[in-house]
Each structure stands twice: as C-alpha cells, then as structure tokens.
Design a protein around this motif. Sequence first.
Motif, PDB file in Angstrom:
ATOM      1  N   GLY B 657     -18.096 -16.207 -20.566  1.00  0.00           N
ATOM      2  CA  GLY B 657     -18.540 -17.309 -20.968  1.00  0.00           C
ATOM      3  C   GLY B 657     -19.860 -17.116 -21.821  1.00  0.00           C
ATOM      4  N   GLU B 658     -20.321 -18.278 -22.118  1.00  0.00           N
ATOM      5  CA  GLU B 658     -21.613 -18.253 -22.909  1.00  0.00           C
ATOM      6  C   GLU B 658     -22.787 -17.782 -21.923  1.00  0.00           C
ATOM      7  N   ARG B 659     -23.632 -16.986 -22.559  1.00  0.00           N
ATOM      8  CA  ARG B 659     -24.692 -16.716 -21.701  1.00  0.00           C
ATOM      9  C   ARG B 659     -25.985 -16.759 -22.637  1.00  0.00           C
ATOM     10  N   PRO B 660     -26.661 -18.055 -22.291  1.00  0.00           N
ATOM     11  CA  PRO B 660     -27.785 -18.272 -23.211  1.00  0.00           C
ATOM     12  C   PRO B 660     -28.801 -17.225 -23.087  1.00  0.00           C
ATOM     13  N   VAL B 723     -31.929 -22.837 -13.088  1.00  0.00           N
ATOM     14  CA  VAL B 723     -31.386 -23.427 -14.247  1.00  0.00           C
ATOM     15  C   VAL B 723     -30.065 -22.662 -14.892  1.00  0.00           C
ATOM     16  N   SER B 724     -28.973 -23.479 -15.132  1.00  0.00           N
ATOM     17  CA  SER B 724     -27.983 -22.690 -15.886  1.00  0.00           C
ATOM     18  C   SER B 724     -27.536 -23.496 -16.838  1.00  0.00           C
ATOM     19  N   PRO B 725     -26.889 -23.302 -17.865  1.00  0.00           N
ATOM     20  CA  PRO B 725     -26.252 -24.467 -18.894  1.00  0.00           C
ATOM     21  C   PRO B 725     -25.622 -25.563 -18.308  1.00  0.00           C
ATOM     22  N   PRO B 760     -25.896 -24.183  -5.254  1.00  0.00           N
ATOM     23  CA  PRO B 760     -25.837 -23.276  -6.504  1.00  0.00           C
ATOM     24  C   PRO B 760     -24.546 -23.367  -7.151  1.00  0.00           C
ATOM     25  N   LEU B 761     -23.396 -23.575  -6.419  1.00  0.00           N
ATOM     26  CA  LEU B 761     -22.172 -23.575  -6.995  1.00  0.00           C
ATOM     27  C   LEU B 761     -21.838 -24.502  -8.064  1.00  0.00           C
ATOM     28  N   GLN B 762     -22.804 -25.658  -8.268  1.00  0.00           N
ATOM     29  CA  GLN B 762     -22.462 -26.475  -9.341  1.00  0.00           C
ATOM     30  C   GLN B 762     -23.210 -25.869 -10.634  1.00  0.00           C
ATOM     31  N   LEU B 763     -24.032 -24.687 -10.631  1.00  0.00           N
ATOM     32  CA  LEU B 763     -24.434 -24.191 -11.831  1.00  0.00           C
ATOM     33  C   LEU B 763     -23.406 -22.962 -12.381  1.00  0.00           C
ATOM     34  N   LEU B 764     -22.306 -22.674 -11.543  1.00  0.00           N
ATOM     35  CA  LEU B 764     -21.463 -21.745 -11.889  1.00  0.00           C
ATOM     36  C   LEU B 764     -20.966 -22.057 -13.246  1.00  0.00           C
ATOM     37  N   ASP B 765     -20.351 -20.906 -14.058  1.00  0.00           N
ATOM     38  CA  ASP B 765     -19.965 -21.324 -15.335  1.00  0.00           C
ATOM     39  C   ASP B 765     -18.613 -21.540 -15.667  1.00  0.00           C
ATOM     40  N   GLY B 766     -17.991 -21.848 -14.322  1.00  0.00           N
ATOM     41  CA  GLY B 766     -16.627 -22.257 -14.574  1.00  0.00           C
ATOM     42  C   GLY B 766     -15.574 -21.312 -14.558  1.00  0.00           C
ATOM     43  N   SER B 767     -15.826 -20.201 -15.048  1.00  0.00           N
ATOM     44  CA  SER B 767     -14.837 -19.191 -15.047  1.00  0.00           C
ATOM     45  C   SER B 767     -13.978 -18.809 -13.757  1.00  0.00           C
ATOM     46  N   SER B 768     -12.798 -18.622 -14.045  1.00  0.00           N
ATOM     47  CA  SER B 768     -12.053 -18.216 -12.682  1.00  0.00           C
ATOM     48  C   SER B 768     -11.292 -17.012 -13.091  1.00  0.00           C
ATOM     49  N   ASP B 769     -10.494 -16.577 -12.023  1.00  0.00           N
ATOM     50  CA  ASP B 769      -9.435 -15.483 -11.976  1.00  0.00           C
ATOM     51  C   ASP B 769      -8.265 -16.089 -12.525  1.00  0.00           C
TER      52      ASP B 769
END
Lengths: 448, 787, 227
Positions: B657-660, B723-725, B760-769
Amino acid sequence: MRQSVKEKLARMSTDEQILLRPLVETSRGFYVVTALLAAITLWGMIAYYLQVTYGLGRTGLNRPEYWGIYIICFVFFIGISHAGTLISAILRVSKAEWRRSITRSAELITVLVIGFGAIQPIIDLGRPDRVLNVLLHAQLRSPLLWDVTSIGLYFISCTIYLYIPMLPDLAIIRDSGIKSPRLYRFLAAGYRDTPAQRARLERVIGVLSIIVIPIAVSVHTVIGWIFAMTLRPMWHSTIFGPYFVMGAIYSGIAAILVAMVVLRRAFGLQQYFKDIHFDYLGRLLLLFSLLWFYFTFAEYLTAFYGGEPGEMRAFWSKLTGPFAIPFWTMVLGCFIIPLSLMSRRSMRTPRGTLIAGIAVMIGMWLERFNIVVPTSVNPRWEIESIGRYLPSWVELSIMAATFSGFILLYMLATKFIPIVSIWEIKEGREHSVREVADRVAEYLPENA
Amino acid sequence: MSPSRRDFLWTMGAAAATVALKGTQDVFWSSEELADPGWAPGIEDRRNSACLICPSRCGIRSRQVDGRLVRIDGNPLHPLSRGGLCPRGVAGVQMLYHPERLDAPLVRNGPRGSGQWERVTREQAIARIAERLGGLREAGRPEALALLAGYSAGTMQDLWRQFLASFGSPNYVADEYDDGTEAVMALMHGIPRRPSYDLDRARLVLSFGAPLFESWWSPLQAFVAFANPDDEGDGGPRYIQVDTRFSRTAARTHEWVGVRPGTHAVLALGIAYVLIRDELFDAGFVARHVAGFEDFVDEQGQPREGYRSLVMRNYRTEEVSAITGVPVARITALARAIAANRPAVAVCGTDVTLAPNGLLAGLAVHSINVLMGSVNRPGGVLFGEDAPITALGSPVLDEIARQGVSRQPIGVSPSPFASGGQALRFAEIVARSEAPVDTLLLYYANPIASSTHPSVWRETLDKIPFLVSFSPFLDETSEYADVILPDLLPYERWQDAPAPVSYPYPVWGVARPLVEPHEGATHTGDAVLALARSLGGSLAESLPYESFEGLLEERAKGLYAVRRGMTLGGHFERTHHRQMEERGWWLPEHTGFEAFWEELVERGGWTDLFYDHTDPHRLARTDSGRIELMPAALLRVLDQAESVGALYLDIESEATGERPEDHELRLLPYRVSTLASGTLALERWLAEQPGIFPDVLWHPWIEVAPETAGTLGLGDGTDVWVVSPRGRYRARLKVSPGTAPETACAPYGLRHPDGQIANPLQLLDGSSDPLTGLPSWSSTFIRLERA
Amino acid sequence: MARWGMVIDLDRCTGCAACEVACKSENNIAPVSAGEADMGRATSWMKVMAQVEGEFPDTTMHFYPRPCMHCDNPPCIRVCPVQATYINDEGVVGQIYSRCIGCRYCANACPYMVKYFNWYGPEWAQSERNHLNPDVSVRPAGVIEKCTFCHHRLQKAREDARAEERELREEDYQPACADICPTGAIVFGDLDDPSHRVYSLKEDPRALRIMEDLGTQPKVYYLRPRE
C-alpha cells in the motif's frame, strides 16, 4: 507613644533610650510587614490543614522520594539555630568583648528557629496524631530518637540561655514602667541587680555557656547521623556529623549577619552594630566558607574516588545530571560569593556582608536539598527506576509559612525585649574597658 | 496583655484544634470503618471452577468467605494449568465486584448514544427481544437476525448456533482472534483444525513469533511446559523464540533470535536449507509420509519443483542471513539444535500469519515440523480432539427456518482458504446496505473498541434498527444498543470451559457459580433458552432445556458414557490413568451418572490424557494419505492468480500500500495479555503492571529503540501521537533497548486511564492476505508526533 | 525455630506478574489512580523488576520478583523511632500499622526499597470491599506497609496442623506469590529445615542475594540465570 511613657523614657540613659524605644514605638511599616507575614503564615496553616485532612499525598513526595521540603527545612532551620547560642557561647567563653551587642539578637534567632525547625519533622509525619509514640514506644537505637532527645535538650537549654542573661534587662523595663508592670514583674522574677545577684547571674551564664556548646554540637551531629546511619549512596558517610555542624555554624553566622543588617536599619542601631562587628563576622564567614569547601571537597572526592556504582549515580546526578543547577548554585552561594566578597576588607561592610549572608543562606538551603533529594531519587539497586520530585504547592506554602512565621515572631519579640543587651553594654562601658586594659597589661612583660 | 486579647487567642487556638481534630478523623479512618459492626470470623469455602477470562480456560480454585469471593487461586488438579494462574485470572475478583457493572437490564430511552436508559425487569427485556424476533419470523425474514460473538467455544457457542439455526438465521458472525494456522493444517494435512502442540514432551520449542508467554492460546500451557513441574531433572524443553519484537516471550525463553520484521518464514526455510543440506532432517518420515518433497509432476502433467529443490535453490544461508539479519553461524546452529534436540516442534505465531502473505509464510514455518517428523509424535504437532460431550442434536427446522438457513451467511470470505475476518466483512456489507440486518445480538463482542475499523462499525450499527447486547458492562458498542440484558459475570454462572485447541488433550472444565448471582444480571444461556421457549415452535423443540445448568449436565452424560478419561485429578491420578489407557485399560469409577457429575463439578472438569499416536488419521487426511508439502489446491489457486505469490518463494512480509514519505517506523501491534476480543480491561491491579516494563503503568505506550527516540528527539515518557494515513491515537513513548530499529511496537487492548481506547489496529493499512482474508498486522508504517 | 525464606529461580521467572496480583489480592493492596501511579505512589509488596542489557538483537532481560528480603539484619528496624517495625523469632520482618507514625525513615533505610507508604487512605468502591481478605487488615493513611510473607497464612496453617495433631508441613504454609507462580519460580520454606526445598536450593552454586555486601543478610535468595 503616650506622653507619660515618653517622659519616663527621657529620664533614662542614652543606651536605654535607644534600645528601649522599639518596645514602645511602632512604625506603620512594622504593621504592614506584620500583616503580610501573618497572612503568609495563615496560608501555610491552611495548607497544612489540607495535608492533614487528605493525607501526605497532597505533597509532591513519592516513592523513592520519601523525604522532601520538610526535611530539608528541618535540617536548614536547626542549622540556623547554631547562630546564636553557639556563637554567643563561644564568644562569651573566649571573652571576646565585641560580642556584647550581638549576643541577644543571635540567641533569639536560636530559640525561635529551633521551634520552627523541630515542628518540620512533625509536619512531615504521616500520622502526627501519634507523635507521642516517640515517647511511649521509644526505640533507642533510632537516630531519630537521639534527635528528639538532643533537640529537646537543646531547646530547653537555649531558652534558659536566652532568658537568664535577659533578667537584668527585664528588671530595667520593669523598673522603668514603660511596659505592662504585671508582665515584667513576672518575667523579671524578682531580679534586683544586687551585687550578689549579679555575681550569681554571671556565674550561671558562665556555666551555661560551657554546657550549651556540646549540646549544640551534638544536635547537628545527630541530624547528620540521621542520614549517615542509612546505607544509602552519599548519605552513608562518616564525615556527616562534623560536616553538618560546620554547615550549621556557617548558615548561623549568615543568619546573624542578615538579622543585624535589618535590625540596624529598622531600629537605627548603627552605634551598636558597628562596622567592626561586620568586619569580624565577615572574617568568620570567610573562614567558614573555606571550611565549607574543605569539607565538601573531602566528601565528594571520597565518594568519587571509590567509584562505587550506587554512589556514582547520585554523584553524577548532582554534578552534571538533573541536579546540576541546584548543585552549582550551592557552590556559588556557599563558596564563590562569600569567598570573593569577604576576602576583601572593603566588602566586610553591612552591605557586603548582607549580600554574602543571603548567598550563604540560599546556598546552605540548597546544600540540604542536594543532600536529601538526589540520594532519595537514586536508589542503590540499579534496576530500580530513577525517581522524580516536584514539591507541591502545599509543601511550598508550608515552607513559606515557616519562614514568615519565624520572621513574624522575631519581629514581635523585638516589641517585648530589647534586641541588644542593655546591661551588657553598660557593663562593657563600666567595667570591661578597664578589665581588658588590665588583662592586656597582664599579658605584657612587667619589666617596662 | 488585656483579657480580651487573651480570650481571643484562646478561642482561636481552640477553634484550630477542633478543626484539626476533625480533619484527622476524616483521614485516619482505618479497618474499623471497613468491618461491619459485630464482625466475626467468616465461614470459608473453597471450590474448584474454571476461569472464563481468556481462551486458555485454566482451572481455578476459589476462596469464599461468607459468600464473598475473596480470592482466586489455580486448581492444581487441572492438567493444563496445574495450579498456576496468570495475573488476569487472579484479578478476576476485581471484575466480579467492579463498581461499573450493570445492575439491571436496560432499554434505550432516547436517541442512540444519548445515554438515556430505562431500567426494566429481566422478563420485560426478554419479552422485548422475543417480540422483535417473533416479528422477523412472521415477516418471513429470519435471516435478518445476526449474532456477533466473541470467543465462546463450548456449549454457549453450540447453543447460539442451535438457536440461530432453528430460528432460521445463517448469520453466526465470529468476532474472534484467529491465528490462521487452521488453513495451514487443512492444506498440508487435510485436517481443518488448529494444531495442538505437545510442549510438555518436546525437547526444543522453536517459536516463530508466537507470543507463548503473553497472549498465546494458552500462556499457562507454555508456562507449565517451560517449568516442567513433573520432571525431577533440570527442566523442560529448550525454548527458542524467533521474533522481531522483544516480547516477554523473547525476553524469557532460553534464546531469542531477533529477525527483521516479516522475515520469520525466510529464517524457517534457511533452517530447512541447513537441515536438508546436512541431512539432519527425518528422511525416513519424509519418505513414508510426505508428498511434494522431491520434484514431481502435477495434475496437468507439468513437471514441478519440489520442496527440496525450492529450498536448496533459494535459501542458501548467506542469502537468508542478508534478508533476516541473523548471522550464518546462528542459522546453522539453530538447525543443528533442532536436529540434536528431538522431538523439536516449530510453533507458528500470529506475527507470521497476520501478514499479506501469511498463509505462505505459515506453510513455510510448519514445513520444519514436517521435515523433522514432528507430527503426530510425542513432543510434536498433534491433532487433538474435542471432549466427547453429548451433541445438542440436529435443530428442528420449520419452513421459515429452512428458507432462512439456506441463504448465504453475510460476510463469508471470498478467499479460497478462508480463515477469519468475517466480522469486518459483515460490517462492511451491512454498512453498504447490501444485506439488510434488522437485529444484531452482541455476545462478548465490542467491535467499536477492538476492531481494525471502528468507523465502519459505527456506520454498520447505524444501519441496524435493533441491537441487543449481553454485555455485563456498558462498553462502547453496548452504548448503541436498544436493549441490554447484562450477562452474569464469570464466578456467578455455569459454563463449560473446554481447553483451547493448542492443548493436545481434551479438557472439559466446568465453571460454576462461586457466589450468589447478581439479581439484575441474567445468564445469557438461560436468556437464549427463555427466548426459544417464548418464540415456541421449532425453536422450543430444538432447545428443550429447562436451564443452562441442566443443559451442561445433559452434555456431561456423553463423557460418562464414553468409557475413557477421568474427572480432574492430581499428578498421580493423571499418570495412572494415562498409563492404563496406553495399555488399553479403563475402569469405571462411579456408581452412576449422578455421582460422576457431582465429582466432575467438585473437581472442576473432565479430561482424557491419552493420545493415540498410531492413528494415521491424525497425521494426514489428504487424498494421497500423505502430508502435502506442495498442496495441489493451493498450487491451483496460485497458478491462476499470478499476483498472489509462489509457494516457498514469496514469504517475506513486505510493506504494501501507500507509504507516505515521513512514515518511517513499521508498526508492530501486539496483544499485551490474552484479551478475548471485545472485553474490557477492567481490573485496576492489572493496570499497575501491564507489560514487561516495571515503570510503565496505567498509560498505553509505544516502544521504540533508543536510537529512534534519539533521532526523533523524544525522551522516555513523552506523550506522542501515533500517526498513520488512516488515523492517529495517543500513547506514551517507551524507550526500549530490545526494540528493533525502525519499528514501533504498540500494545493492543489497552485504554487510557479515562477509559479512552488506544487501539493501534485502527491505524493498519487495511491490507490482508488474499488467500485467507486475515488482516495484515505488520505492514503498516507510522510516524510519531509530540502530543 | 523456623527461619522462613524464599528462593526465586530467575531462569524460571517469565515476569508474568501473577505473583504481584496474587499478593495484592491476598493482602488487600489498594490500587491507586493513574495520576498517583505516575508520581510513583503505586504499592506492590511484590514487584517484578526488570534488568535489561544490550540492544537489538542482542538484548537480554531478567525479571527479578522483589518481595521484602526479610533480612536477618534488617536496617529498617534499627532506625524506627517507635518500634513499629520488628523482626520476629522466625525471621519475618513485620510492621505494626497501629503504632507507625509515618516518618518514612525505615523506607529510606531499606536498600531494597520494599517499604511502601500510604500517601492517602485506601480507596475501595463499596462493591469492591466484598473481595477484601478478612485475614489482613486494611492500612490507614499515613503509615508504612510491607510484605509479611503472608504471615496470616502461617497462623492459620499452624492452627490447622494443631487441630489435626500433626507437624506443620512445607506445603501448609506458602505465601500467595509462591502459591500462584505458574512456573514454580518462587519456592518458599524454612531455610533451616533440611526437608524443605529452600534448604538445599539456597546452597545452589547459582544462589545469590541482592546487595549481599551490605551485610543485611536477606532471606530471599535468587538463582542466577544460566548463560
């Protein structure tokens, strides 16, 4: 001032007139300062009420910082108390004639300051309601109990030592009739200044001056031992007894100097607190600043040279760590300022000694701080986390109240007793000049 | 001195003394105030029961005084926990007597979130729910009912499933914590069951990111094996932890191998390389029981590289060392240690499987067990079984129910090897209004606090007209509820407590009431039975039980009838029974079921410590009857979807995903101790030592390396924003020398002292297996800002 | 006469803190608020300390569960002005809560920092008072409190043994921390009784005592981790 009092005063000698005037004449400034000090003291009492109501949690104390402002003030005040008694006793014993005008003011500091010092540990108690357990369940091996004994004895002997030499003056006031006769009749306790009484008085004073010196030395030695008897880094030190005594005398001299400058100014006592007094006391201050450096250097060098890890943590936290500011300010106040000022004759004036005296007082308070706090927050076991200490407003208020309470009582006392010993001045004029001349003549070879 | 002045002083003094004395009274209250008047020594009682706080379900022994639960100890008869207990279990008394527990059923009285509630009776609340559910069935749309359930293995789960089925809803939505190992086992062994680990008898435990000592399925199982209490000698297996994070497990196992983030599986294959190169693996086992080791020809007739070739070609130690940061000598030493300490078992943890290619990585880690023959052997990976309790029987389905259950459950994973993540997909579908859900039941689930997407859940809850919560506390999700029927707390209720799958032997613990149940709370099991009765028809027929307690007793008849196992017993009894069963013996010890049940409850449960290592069905149930190192089903999927990756090749967890630009720290969330999803951390004692740092207490923290903190100019204890996006949350910086550079380890499951969640889980980038649908926990980058 | 002591195996300790919570539950230790905890006023008679060495990836960490060391030569009892802290015949160092004046001298004198002060009175919600252990008194504000080796358990165990007319056995008297430890890292018993495990464990070559050089003679031994 009432007319009758004014007339009575006018009939007295010059010394008496000058020295008794503050007892009957009060300036507006005095009232303002008194009110201010009383307000601060009351504020501190409210703070203490809160502390008692809610618990010691209202302070900034914590684990491992078990002791803080109160204990610092305790050590500091008891230290100041060496001002009077010890100095006046030593000067009396050594027949230093320049002492005559300064003994009373110094002794008064002592008595008041012991009181204010002695209540500090009680303020510091978690259970002040159980303070009598110290007597009921006394545990003689505890340095705290030695301290209770020693301070108790010191307080009693100092009060007597203040009171006995005051008797002739109280009799003078009683006889003059310028103040409430009932009070002074009671206080003067039938002293008539007969030759027999005078001789007895001087003998008692002589004995007291000798007794009071070891007691005074013991008091601050034991306070040093409170710390030294624990196994904590930079407390567990054999030098602490004498180090504390020396520091106590040092801060005591500073306190006398400050008090003298203020009294001289407030009551116009330039003729009694003369430049020569400031010069002599300034020299004493100079001596003690050197002594202070010697002791401090010895203490820190010993800790540093051993390099024991626990000691080193406390050591570096003072020299370069979080306590560097209080540490170096202490060095400035206790050594650099007094040394540089007092080593010059031109600065051993009231103004110069005032600056040096205040610097030493601040420095000595910080010295107590630097003993109590850095060691407390640096536990010996290195895996214990470092503590923090930020005094709460309750502690600071109580400290302010202690200072203001002391000054307030001192000021009020000047309204009841002459702050310079009238009879000793008189005795100096009448007898000592000749006595000293005789004594000096005695030292000299007789074949002139 | 004038008399008036003297009077004044006296008055002031007396007043001050009075005030001071009064103050003294206020503060110096002591035990006298706590003790009841006429207090006398209480009547004491000790009972065995089971802990229901986490999936480990350890045995507990209570101490009651005059009906008050004053203490929770471990039950020494319990084979898994053997008298030990974790701090959460001990602190249970603080949950039981928590001042914030709900003391009556509540019905919402204003708009959602307004906090206006009306207290109602249990009967009123149940009637209200029954009315709504009855309406759904009348309208012929029973599938509009859904249940979101946290970990509730055992009879509660069976009861809910039975209820939903006979009601006609296919929507049992599990909001559980999943480690993805079930899919690994299904592919390699054809056994869709999470692996059990015979830690007790292993000589070496090689854990790949499994939080054995903190939030594993059963930390107590790991503790007991670690300490090996039954062994007279020097101790249990050697534990080696392969972990990026300097966890409690990493800190206290015998050896910690710090790997770069996401490279656990690469190290596993690096070890496999040495095992094959030096011929240290169990060649006999591989030859007899394993397929796909050598090159082979697939279904389409294409020649394919086997495991050996893939590993030997791609995982030379130098390359593995460069990727993982583990020195070559260390990799070799690990392989030799495995070979020298057999049986050795590799444990696959969530750090491996919760990654964009978690399934492939999981297969790589488990392949070590296959190579070493540590499957179905003492000290290896075992396939245990559930306790043989009586089944609930098939639900009776009427026409409405039949139609309802035939529908597609909401949120079922489109992934070919689905394993988890159903709850979030359910939420997304409902939030998009693609599936109308009328009523949602919340059972030990608090997704607003625990989910990776709290905002989606808020939308979801807004779309659902009727929400019922069974939470004993007013948690974040329950605040949205229309009806709250608070459950009894543990220690007040009957519940079965089966040991987690990680334990190789069936243990059926029984929790029973230790104190008088709270009047305002209702056993959810009893509530479900009452609902079924009230709805009548097929529901009443499917659930004909008087009470949950009666249901448990009914289920225990299966254990009595099975003629094996034992009620819980001490070391001697355990050994005796096991040895008897190994020789094919079993003797009945009870005069009848009543006596058996009484003893079972008295001792805290039932267990059978015999495992049949000769059973081939516990090795592989694949078509070939062998363990598939190259599972055909997986190869098919991988061939079709080029982007997914290749078996034993794409196993490194890269950032996706996006990595600012300025987000330089890789976020590694972890669970501090076993928090069943959705529960609250309520016990104040636990807040005083939540992690491994003695000086970190109460506040959620985030760990960074000293170097990182130095670069950022942030000191230990600074409050920071993480902070994450996708968002940010507040935490306190903890400088920890064990933390890998360029990572930030964030505990999950904590709250700020004011109750705010720090998730912290609400910062995850949303990617999954894509193969399992499990979220990736370790591919997100964050930055820290001074708060 | 028994001499109670403890041996803690640092290799077995996983730092899970079950001992800490068990102690708090057994001894009615009131938790403090977060703000108070930030000030360092949390009380934990048994506290799991941690020693960390080295940086990633060569970090090691050892947990030191730290109860009162129950020194044979305790520095705390010498300094107490009111005899509120004492050592009994069996070597247990205790605190008389009703006599303590709260001067905190003992807390300063203890090199192990195991004396805790009650900055405020304990705060329990009405419902929480249900789980208080009736065998242990609740400490008021302003006094020092400390680990007692769960001495109340000894009294009970003695009564039980007497009632059953038998000798006190090792397993009869175990403090809460030793009782709960899931890895058996904490072993408790009579240091002078050869039938107790601690008797031989304290002679183990790995055995050490914290700050032994101070001459306090602690009765809590640690078994040094094997490298």
